[in-house]
Design a protein around this motif. Structure first.
Motif, short mmCIF file in Angstrom:
data_model
loop_
_atom_site.label_atom_id
_atom_site.label_comp_id
_atom_site.label_asym_id
_atom_site.label_seq_id
_atom_site.Cartn_x
_atom_site.Cartn_y
_atom_site.Cartn_z
N THR A 1 41.76 44.14 34.20
CA THR A 1 41.92 45.02 33.03
C THR A 1 40.97 44.66 31.88
N ALA A 2 40.05 43.73 32.11
CA ALA A 2 39.19 43.22 31.02
C ALA A 2 38.32 44.32 30.40
N PRO A 3 38.47 44.56 29.08
CA PRO A 3 37.61 45.56 28.43
C PRO A 3 36.26 44.97 27.99
N TYR A 4 36.20 43.66 27.89
CA TYR A 4 34.99 42.97 27.44
C TYR A 4 34.71 41.77 28.34
N LEU B 1 37.26 38.95 30.53
CA LEU B 1 36.98 38.64 31.93
C LEU B 1 36.84 37.13 32.13
N ILE B 2 36.16 36.47 31.19
CA ILE B 2 35.96 35.02 31.29
C ILE B 2 37.30 34.28 31.16
N VAL B 3 38.18 34.75 30.25
CA VAL B 3 39.51 34.15 30.10
C VAL B 3 40.29 34.27 31.42
N GLY B 4 40.23 35.45 32.04
CA GLY B 4 40.88 35.65 33.33
C GLY B 4 40.34 34.71 34.40
N ARG B 5 39.03 34.50 34.36
CA ARG B 5 38.40 33.58 35.33
C ARG B 5 38.92 32.15 35.14
N PRO C 1 36.01 54.16 42.05
CA PRO C 1 35.92 54.06 40.58
C PRO C 1 36.46 52.69 40.14
N GLY C 2 35.74 52.05 39.26
CA GLY C 2 36.19 50.74 38.80
C GLY C 2 35.74 49.59 39.66
N THR C 3 35.10 49.86 40.79
CA THR C 3 34.53 48.87 41.74
C THR C 3 35.02 47.45 41.53
N TRP C 4 34.36 46.70 40.61
CA TRP C 4 34.62 45.28 40.47
C TRP C 4 36.04 44.99 39.99
N ARG C 5 36.68 45.92 39.28
CA ARG C 5 38.05 45.70 38.81
C ARG C 5 39.03 45.64 40.00
N TRP C 6 38.82 46.52 40.97
CA TRP C 6 39.63 46.47 42.19
C TRP C 6 39.35 45.20 42.98
N MET C 7 38.05 44.85 43.07
CA MET C 7 37.67 43.65 43.81
C MET C 7 38.41 42.42 43.28
N LEU C 8 38.46 42.27 41.95
CA LEU C 8 39.07 41.09 41.34
C LEU C 8 40.59 41.21 41.25
N GLY C 9 41.10 42.41 41.06
CA GLY C 9 42.53 42.62 40.85
C GLY C 9 43.39 42.38 42.08
N VAL C 10 42.90 42.76 43.26
CA VAL C 10 43.73 42.62 44.46
C VAL C 10 43.97 41.15 44.82
N ALA C 11 43.28 40.23 44.15
CA ALA C 11 43.49 38.80 44.40
C ALA C 11 44.91 38.37 44.04
N GLY C 12 45.59 39.17 43.19
CA GLY C 12 46.96 38.81 42.82
C GLY C 12 47.95 38.98 43.96
#
Length: 548
Positions: free
Chosen positions: A107-110, A114-118, A174-185
């Motif tokens: 969900t990172a807007p900036y 994204l870095i905090v999530g990492r 749509p959202g490519t990388w957001r799906w890639m990173l999000g499904v890790a949950g």
């Protein structure tokens, strides 16, 4: 060979409870592997969405390496949590951290969010990286331990393969990388639920005076005779600790007071450091980028070719599961390092040849649309420029219409010029140049993974799960895992900068020199531990320390 392997598998698969414990804990390895693999493909699309990321290689390194920075602290804290509260709470905490991080990234807007999530993901991955193999090793009979700890590494490589597959699957979404990173949950949530219903490590329970509960769990893993032998060895080990210390309090000073523990730490930490410094995570974190550097411009093609590399990694780990008990830890890692040296020599040669093979810049094509001409190229009047000079000026290379190895245009790098070039059915290059020898780099990349994955992939984790005394195993394992993540952080944070400073060919040559040092280290400091009980490994270190 196959008869021995069949017998081993028959015994192992007959113990369904042990397999359940291994698979549940192994999901921590899956999380580790997924994060390692997914960022490599996601980064291509993060660059497209956030222009400040596309223009700043250091920011790209920060996005990749902040998960590693989190893992450094996660692994270090997990060592203390493992000894104080047990293996199970450490795994549950890792799952919560990973799930929160996956949501933040998706969900990172900036870039900052994204870095905090990492960082959150990294904390979870670091804890899981040292706890999962420890939990598996402490539940495993000696004859299965190497194979089952290697199964955790198989989960890691399987997670990397799944990550590349997800990257490829979401390239058009749509959202490519957001799906890639999000499904890790998802695997984090699954492991959390499974671990709630599974027991604590039987050795940790026994070590903390919960003998009856430990015996109940061991009874599900061992035959009655084997269980009694195991309990006797645990009793002897704890009694020796009490005799040596006079108390059961753990301190980090214990790690350095005895020569045998210091020798074990040198071997364990050294293996973890060299595992990273031979360059494995430059391949796993930046694999699609390396493919693009080899002359393959398309994001989807780069991810697809990286998927093949990840598949080779998983297959190599399967081979390692058998070889680690058949050939032994030490011979396996030595042969692995020799192969990695050869592979890095191929990569060094491939990128050196490719840089000299880069197509020239066509002046007419470059000035065809004057407002899009690369400013540095225009200022130098294009004297003797090649594609590689264009990319070093942070511009893009628009290949010739019919043959991408023919002279092309050097243009400013932005979405407008990219769309213009691709709209004319011409390939657009920003990471590497077209070459007749790109295939050689792919061979080197595949050879690297094939040689690394059976040996240097699983052996450091297997060795670190079995070489320390029971009372210090969590802290020592935590230190070794922390050393692994610090080394990982250094490599992932500097790889793109090294390429900018030294060039791709010289960067791989540097990794080759480090691999030679790793080979010398293993030959001197790492003993063979195949088939030994934990107590026999302790005796081995005491015998070594008395000889020095």
């Amino acid at each position: 060979m196959w008869k021995d392997m069949s017998a081993l598998c028959s015994d192992l698969f007959g113990n369904k409870y042990l397999l359940l414990l291994t698979c549940a804990a192994g999901l921590g390895g899956l999380l580790f592997g997924y994060d390692t693999g997914v960022i490599s493909g996601a980064l291509l699309y993060i660059r497209d969405e956030f222009k400040e990321v596309d223009r700043n290689k250091f920011l790209q390194e920060i996005i990749v390496s902040m998960a590693v920075a989190g893992a450094i602290f996660g692994a270090g804290i997990a060592g203390w949590v493992n000894d104080k509260f047990g293996r199970k709470p450490a795994i549950l905490a890792a799952d919560v951290l990973f799930f929160v991080g996956a949501i933040l990234m998706a969900t990172a807007p900036y870039p900052s969010i994204l870095i905090v999530g990492r960082v959150f993901v990294g904390l979870g991955v670091g804890a899981a990286s040292m706890t999962s193999p420890l939990y598996i090793a402490e539940a495993s009979p000696a004859r299965f331990r190497g194979a089952l700890v290697t199964a955790n590494v198989l989960f890691i490589t399987g997670g990397q393969f799944i990550a590349y597959a997800m990257n490829l699957a979401f390239t058009k979404a749509p959202g490519t990388w957001r799906w890639m990173l999000g499904v890790a949950g998802i695997p984090a949530a699954i492991q959390f639920i499974l671990m709630i219903f599974l027991p604590e490590s039987p050795r940790w329970l026994y070590r903390n005076d919960k003998v009856e509960e430990a015996g109940h769990i061991l009874g599900k893993i061992y035959s009655p005779q084997e269980m009694q032998n195991e309990l006797n060895e645990l009793k002897r080990s704890v009694e020796e600790e009490i005799k040596e210390k006079g108390s059961m309090r753990l301190t980090y000073l214990d790690l350095f007071r005895r020569k045998d523990i210091r020798l074990a730490l040198v071997a364990g930490i050294g293996l973890q450091v060299f595992q990273q410094f031979v360059g494995i995570n430059t391949v796993m974190y930046y694999s699609p980028s390396i493919v693009q550097m080899a002359g393959y411009a398309s994001n989807s093609v780069a991810i697809m070719l990286s998927l093949i590399v990840a598949g080779a990694n998983a297959l190599g780990t399967v081979a390692g599961m058998y070889l680690i008990e058949r050939a032994g830890r030490r011979p396996l890692v030595i042969s692995s390092l020799v192969g990695v040296i050869v592979a890095l020599a191929v990569l060094t040669t491939a990128f050196h040849i490719a840089s000299n093979d880069a197509p020239a810049i066509d002046k007419n094509l470059s000035f065809q649309n004057g407002s899009y001409t690369c400013p540095n190229y225009a200022a130098h009047a294009g004297a003797g420029w090649k594609c590689i000079d264009c990319l070093k000026s942070h511009c893009g290379f628009c290949a010739a219409p019919l043959n991408q190895n023919s002279p092309g245009a050097c243009l400013v790098s932005n979405k407008t010029t990219s769309d213009l070039c691709i709209g004319q059915s011409r390939a657009w290059f920003t990471q590497g140049c077209p070459s007749h020898y790109g295939w050689l780099a792919l061979i080197g990349l595949s050879l690297y993974i094939i040689c690394f994955s059976p040996g240097m992939g699983p052996v450091p984790w297997a060795v670190n799960s079995e070489i320390y005394p029971l009372r210090l195993r969590g802290m020592c394992g935590g230190l070794a895992a922390t050393a692994n993540w610090i080394s990982n952080f250094v490599v992932s944070l500097t790889f793109l900068s090294l390429i900018s400073a030294l060039g791709t060919s010289m960067t791989f040559l540097l990794f080759g020199v480090i691999t030679v040092l790793a080979l010398i280290f293993v030959c001197i400091f790492v003993p063979e531990t195949r088939g030994l009980s934990f107590e026999e490994v302790e005796t081995l270190w005491k015998r070594r320390s008395s000889q020095i």
